[in-house]
Motif scaffolding. Structure first.
Motif, PDB file in Angstrom:
ATOM      1  N   CYS A 136      49.252  59.470  40.411  1.00  0.00           N
ATOM      2  CA  CYS A 136      48.426  59.338  41.620  1.00  0.00           C
ATOM      3  C   CYS A 136      49.247  59.435  42.898  1.00  0.00           C
ATOM      4  N   GLY A 137      50.486  59.895  42.793  1.00  0.00           N
ATOM      5  CA  GLY A 137      51.275  60.107  44.011  1.00  0.00           C
ATOM      6  C   GLY A 137      52.281  59.016  44.301  1.00  0.00           C
ATOM      7  N   GLU A 138      52.734  58.990  45.580  1.00  0.00           N
ATOM      8  CA  GLU A 138      53.875  58.156  45.957  1.00  0.00           C
ATOM      9  C   GLU A 138      53.487  56.748  46.399  1.00  0.00           C
ATOM     10  N   TYR A 139      54.232  55.767  45.897  1.00  0.00           N
ATOM     11  CA  TYR A 139      54.098  54.363  46.300  1.00  0.00           C
ATOM     12  C   TYR A 139      55.506  53.804  46.526  1.00  0.00           C
ATOM     13  N   SER A 140      55.578  52.552  47.007  1.00  0.00           N
ATOM     14  CA  SER A 140      56.894  51.958  47.239  1.00  0.00           C
ATOM     15  C   SER A 140      57.414  51.309  45.949  1.00  0.00           C
ATOM     16  N   LEU A 141      58.692  50.940  45.965  1.00  0.00           N
ATOM     17  CA  LEU A 141      59.273  50.275  44.793  1.00  0.00           C
ATOM     18  C   LEU A 141      58.483  49.021  44.428  1.00  0.00           C
ATOM     19  N   ASP A 142      58.147  48.206  45.439  1.00  0.00           N
ATOM     20  CA  ASP A 142      57.390  46.972  45.157  1.00  0.00           C
ATOM     21  C   ASP A 142      56.046  47.292  44.533  1.00  0.00           C
ATOM     22  N   GLU A 143      55.432  48.372  45.017  1.00  0.00           N
ATOM     23  CA  GLU A 143      54.124  48.743  44.460  1.00  0.00           C
ATOM     24  C   GLU A 143      54.252  49.239  43.013  1.00  0.00           C
ATOM     25  N   TYR A 144      55.300  50.034  42.747  1.00  0.00           N
ATOM     26  CA  TYR A 144      55.501  50.471  41.356  1.00  0.00           C
ATOM     27  C   TYR A 144      55.783  49.252  40.464  1.00  0.00           C
ATOM     28  N   ARG A 145      56.536  48.280  41.028  1.00  0.00           N
ATOM     29  CA  ARG A 145      56.815  47.067  40.237  1.00  0.00           C
ATOM     30  C   ARG A 145      55.515  46.349  39.907  1.00  0.00           C
ATOM     31  N   PHE A 146      54.628  46.281  40.906  1.00  0.00           N
ATOM     32  CA  PHE A 146      53.337  45.630  40.694  1.00  0.00           C
ATOM     33  C   PHE A 146      52.531  46.390  39.617  1.00  0.00           C
ATOM     34  N   LEU A 147      52.576  47.713  39.694  1.00  0.00           N
ATOM     35  CA  LEU A 147      51.847  48.517  38.697  1.00  0.00           C
ATOM     36  C   LEU A 147      52.411  48.259  37.300  1.00  0.00           C
ATOM     37  N   HIS A 148      53.736  48.156  37.227  1.00  0.00           N
ATOM     38  CA  HIS A 148      54.368  47.882  35.934  1.00  0.00           C
ATOM     39  C   HIS A 148      53.914  46.530  35.396  1.00  0.00           C
ATOM     40  N   GLN A 149      53.932  45.527  36.306  1.00  0.00           N
ATOM     41  CA  GLN A 149      53.485  44.189  35.877  1.00  0.00           C
ATOM     42  C   GLN A 149      52.012  44.190  35.456  1.00  0.00           C
ATOM     43  N   SER A 150      51.245  45.108  36.034  1.00  0.00           N
ATOM     44  CA  SER A 150      49.824  45.188  35.703  1.00  0.00           C
ATOM     45  C   SER A 150      49.582  45.901  34.374  1.00  0.00           C
ATOM     46  N   GLY A 151      50.655  46.462  33.802  1.00  0.00           N
ATOM     47  CA  GLY A 151      50.498  47.088  32.487  1.00  0.00           C
ATOM     48  C   GLY A 151      50.674  48.596  32.482  1.00  0.00           C
ATOM     49  N   CYS A 152      51.013  49.171  33.641  1.00  0.00           N
ATOM     50  CA  CYS A 152      51.225  50.626  33.680  1.00  0.00           C
ATOM     51  C   CYS A 152      52.486  50.953  32.874  1.00  0.00           C
ATOM     52  N   ASP A 153      52.342  51.808  31.873  1.00  0.00           N
ATOM     53  CA  ASP A 153      53.462  52.133  30.997  1.00  0.00           C
ATOM     54  C   ASP A 153      54.286  53.302  31.509  1.00  0.00           C
ATOM     55  N   ARG A 154      53.578  54.303  32.041  1.00  0.00           N
ATOM     56  CA  ARG A 154      54.274  55.548  32.411  1.00  0.00           C
ATOM     57  C   ARG A 154      53.725  56.072  33.729  1.00  0.00           C
ATOM     58  N   TYR A 155      54.556  56.877  34.399  1.00  0.00           N
ATOM     59  CA  TYR A 155      54.119  57.462  35.666  1.00  0.00           C
ATOM     60  C   TYR A 155      54.611  58.902  35.753  1.00  0.00           C
TER      61      TYR A 155
END
Ligand code: SAH
Length: 348
Positions: A136-155
């Motif tokens: 879904c495009g570009e986010y910040s490191l903190d946002e990717y970390r949040f996505l990871h914590q939310s269960g996102c496995d791959r990007y």
């Protein structure tokens, strides 16, 4: 150097010179190159092809990439955005069909903040037994970390071209270095990282060699590439692929030889590029296939480029036909999540 020793050298110790040498080998050596690549894939991935169900969640985009048919300024696009409920329901449906991974892809749509995407991933994980990939495009490191914590496995985030100059020409208002920074952030967040480029975006084989080598040096878990297809709604409507078609297929084979561990999909763009294009990539290099599970009413409007196949096929049909296709080519359909094997590859 004999072709076999050249390919073996490329496999053992990839350099830009070797990549260029293989790219420029005469067409009469093509079968040998593809056979070598297929052997590497079969050895490392046990002839298993993973199916990932792709859900195109929105075709709104704030950007205006020169080649892309859903860019902000493309006219004649019927814009849609799936609701959170529809996305979750669609993911549950994909899981019921047999998918163990869903890929949520969209234009860069500011409606989907990291918080919203994270909530969607969490809900999918509660209701379905699937790995989740986002694109879904570009986010910040903190946002990717949040996505990871939310269960996102791959990007998945393609760098599109390794040429900074061409990148800025084709991506108005976007910076190559920011794209690369985003990729590093995805990696650092702990999410499995996928990238790649558009084959043909640069018209010479030296730049194509650079693109291939950048995939290698980024040390990616997944590599997704496809030929650039002219889209009539864009300024690149008259684009003509600058090489022999074999170069696009050979690029995938080289990628497999130099990144044996990588999950490499046979992307839909290959079907728009050449008859049976995806099957050719499957035969030679890929270990991932990504059928579309977007509901028909939305799918028809997600036109990054004019698609030639499967646009009007139902999700159910595309799962069954992909499985049949995989098995008819002598492969096994993956049963598990098909997570990255990169770390294990280097330990063994
Ligand atoms: N917004 C997301 C997803 C983009 S769409 C992001 O920024 O990453 C996924 C990919 O489709 C793009 O990365 C691009 O490489 C590819 N694509 C877009 N237009 C295309 C075209 N005309 N031909 C072939 N591939 C295209």
């Amino acid at each position: 150097m004999k072709t076999q020793s050249l390919l073996m050298e490329l496999y053992k110790n990839p350099t830009a010179e070797l990549v260029y040498s293989v790219l420029t080998l005469d067409e009469r050596f093509s079968d040998e190159i593809h056979e070598f690549s297929a052997n590497v894939r079969n050895k490392v991935h046990d002839r298993v092809i993973h199916l990932r169900g792709i859900i195109e969640i929105s075709n709104y985009c704030i950007h205006n990439c020169s080649y892309c048919g859903i860019g902000r300024e493309c006219s004649g696009v019927n814009r849609y955005r799936m609701s959170e409920g529809e996305i979750i329901e669609n993911a549950v449906y994909a899981n019921a069909l047999g998918y163990k991974t869903v890929v949520l892809q969209s234009g860069e749509d500011s409606y989907f903040s990291a918080e919203t995407l994270g909530r969607i991933v969490q809900n999918i994980k509660k209701k379905a037994d699937v790995a989740v990939t986002l694109s879904c495009g570009e986010y910040s490191l903190d946002e990717y970390r949040f996505l990871h914590q939310s269960g996102c496995d791959r990007y998945l985030l393609r760098f599109e071209t390794s040429s900074e100059e061409i990148y800025s020409k084709m991506h108005e208002g976007q910076k190559f270095q920011e794209r690369i920074q985003s990729l590093h952030s995805i990696y650092e967040s702990g999410i499995q990282t996928g990238s790649g480029f558009l084959i043909g975006i640069t018209p010479d084989l030296v730049s194509l060699t650079d693109d291939i080598m950048l995939c290698r040096s980024l040390d990616l878990d997944m590599i997704g590439c496809g030929p650039l297809i002219a889209d009539p709604a864009t300024s690149m409507k008259d684009f003509i692929f600058p090489f022999e078609k074999e170069i696009a297929f050979r690029t995938m084979a080289i990628m497999r030889i130099i990144c044996p561990w990588a999950h490499i999909p046979a992307t839909t763009a290959f079907d728009a590029f050449s008859p049976q294009g995806r099957v050719k990539v499957l035969d030679s290099a890929a270990n991932v296939f990504m059928p579309n599970v977007t509901p028909l009413k939305f799918k028809l409007n997600y036109n990054l480029y004019p698609k030639k196949t499967s646009v009007d096929e139902s999700a159910e049909l595309s799962f069954e036909s992909s499985k049949k296709l995989i098995e008819s080519r002598g492969f096994i359909t993956g049963q598990g999540y098909g997570h990255s094997i990169r770390k294990g590859y280097f330990q063994s």
